[in-house]
Design a protein around this motif. Structure first.
Motif, PDB file in Angstrom:
ATOM      1  N   VAL A  79       0.860  -1.180   0.000  1.00 26.40           N
ATOM      2  CA  VAL A  79       0.000   0.000   0.000  1.00 26.40           C
ATOM      3  C   VAL A  79       0.898   1.232   0.000  1.00 26.40           C
ATOM      4  O   VAL A  79       1.490   1.591   1.020  1.00 26.40           O
ATOM      5  N   ASN A 126       1.194   4.830   0.177  1.00 28.62           N
ATOM      6  CA  ASN A 126       0.296   5.872   0.668  1.00 28.62           C
ATOM      7  C   ASN A 126       1.015   7.217   0.752  1.00 28.62           C
ATOM      8  O   ASN A 126       2.058   7.351   1.387  1.00 28.62           O
ATOM      9  N   ALA A 135      -3.425   3.140   5.471  1.00 29.16           N
ATOM     10  CA  ALA A 135      -2.767   2.164   4.610  1.00 29.16           C
ATOM     11  C   ALA A 135      -3.025   0.741   5.096  1.00 29.16           C
ATOM     12  O   ALA A 135      -3.279  -0.172   4.299  1.00 29.16           O
TER      13      ALA A 135
END
Length: 285
Positions: free
Chosen positions: A48, A50, A87
């Protein structure tokens, strides 16, 4: 959201939040690929990215073919907003594995670790697991600090889960979404009683902040995270098994390593004497 490969059901989901980690994401994913296991369990790796201003996502996607060759699925999610709790929640929402391994992008695992974590968590009862943390540092000040920190009873005698923790399905049911707090690792750890936490012998490398100023910044943030959880979730503190740090041990460390102890104690004193700044997710690198 970008799905790098077609989703398949996984037994193990590795959730990896990464904010501006272009310098580190490759080493983290390389170490995962060098893992010996975890056997017949399907694996998905969910990165993820982010709030990134660098090419963290692109560098992660470059591992898709090699992961596919292992039979693993790689998914890269890009979120414009920063913040680790968001996230983690995005990774959880995309995950299908019954076992969840939450991994910071600066952590490098050793080959045996994934298999040992999965073995520890392959039970019906709620379980939390982590490996044996190896605190890494490069500069002289941070190396001195690390020499003492790795001997502090909390780091030495229990399962701290710094930078890497894992839970099974029954364990993950203990909480819902990750809240907007500083210390996600402490929050999850305290969802479990001491007897429900298991440390496995395989180590992983966890680097700490470099330099005096960054050590103070991160230590202040760690203390604030502990205080925040005690204030917002007082019921969790009953699960805390943080051992004491007797004066006799402190004196022994000071005699054996006066420079290291001076740095360690000096950072702690600086945190107490300086006002708290606004907290964020930065590790102070």
């Amino acid at each position: 959201m970008d799905t790098t490969m077609q989703r398949r059901n996984a037994g193990v989901s590795i959730i990896l939040p990464a904010s501006n980690e272009a310098a580190l994401i490759g080493g983290c994913l390389e170490a995962l690929l060098a893992s010996d296991g975890p056997g017949d369990h399907g694996v998905e790796v969910i990165v993820v990215a982010n709030g990134c201003r660098d090419d963290t996502a692109g560098l992660a996607r470059a591992f898709a073919a090699r992961m596919a060759a292992r039979g693993w699925n790689l998914e890269v999610i890009e979120r414009p907003a920063g913040g680790k709790p968001g996230a983690l929640n995005a990774g959880d929402a995309a995950a299908s594995g019954a076992i969840r391994i939450y991994l910071d992008a600066d952590v490098t695992v050793t080959p045996d670790l994934l298999t040992q974590l999965v073995t520890a968590l392959d039970v019906d009862a709620p379980r939390y697991a982590s490996g044996r943390v190896e605190i890494a540092a490069e500069g002289a000040i941070s190396r001195a600090y690390a020499r003492i920190w790795r001997r502090v009873p909390f780091m030495r005698d229990v399962v701290p889960g710094c930078g890497l923790f894992a839970v099974n399905a029954a364990g993950r049911a203990r909480w819902g979404a990750f809240p907007e707090i500083i210390s996600d690792d402490i929050y999850v750890r305290l969802q479990f009683r001491p007897g429900e936490r298991q440390g496995v012998p395989a180590p992983y490398r966890w680097p700490i902040a470099e330099g005096w100023r960054n050590l103070v910044k991160v230590r202040r943030r760690q203390n604030a995270g502990v205080d925040e959880i005690a204030a917002l979730y007082p019921g969790l503190t009953r699960n805390d098994d943080k051992p004491g740090f007797p004066l006799s041990e402190k004196l022994g460390l000071a005699l054996r390593d006066p420079l290291g102890f001076a740095v360690y104690a000096g950072v702690a004193l600086a945190v107490r004497l300086t006002p708290r700044a606004r907290q964020d997710w930065s590790r102070g690198r």
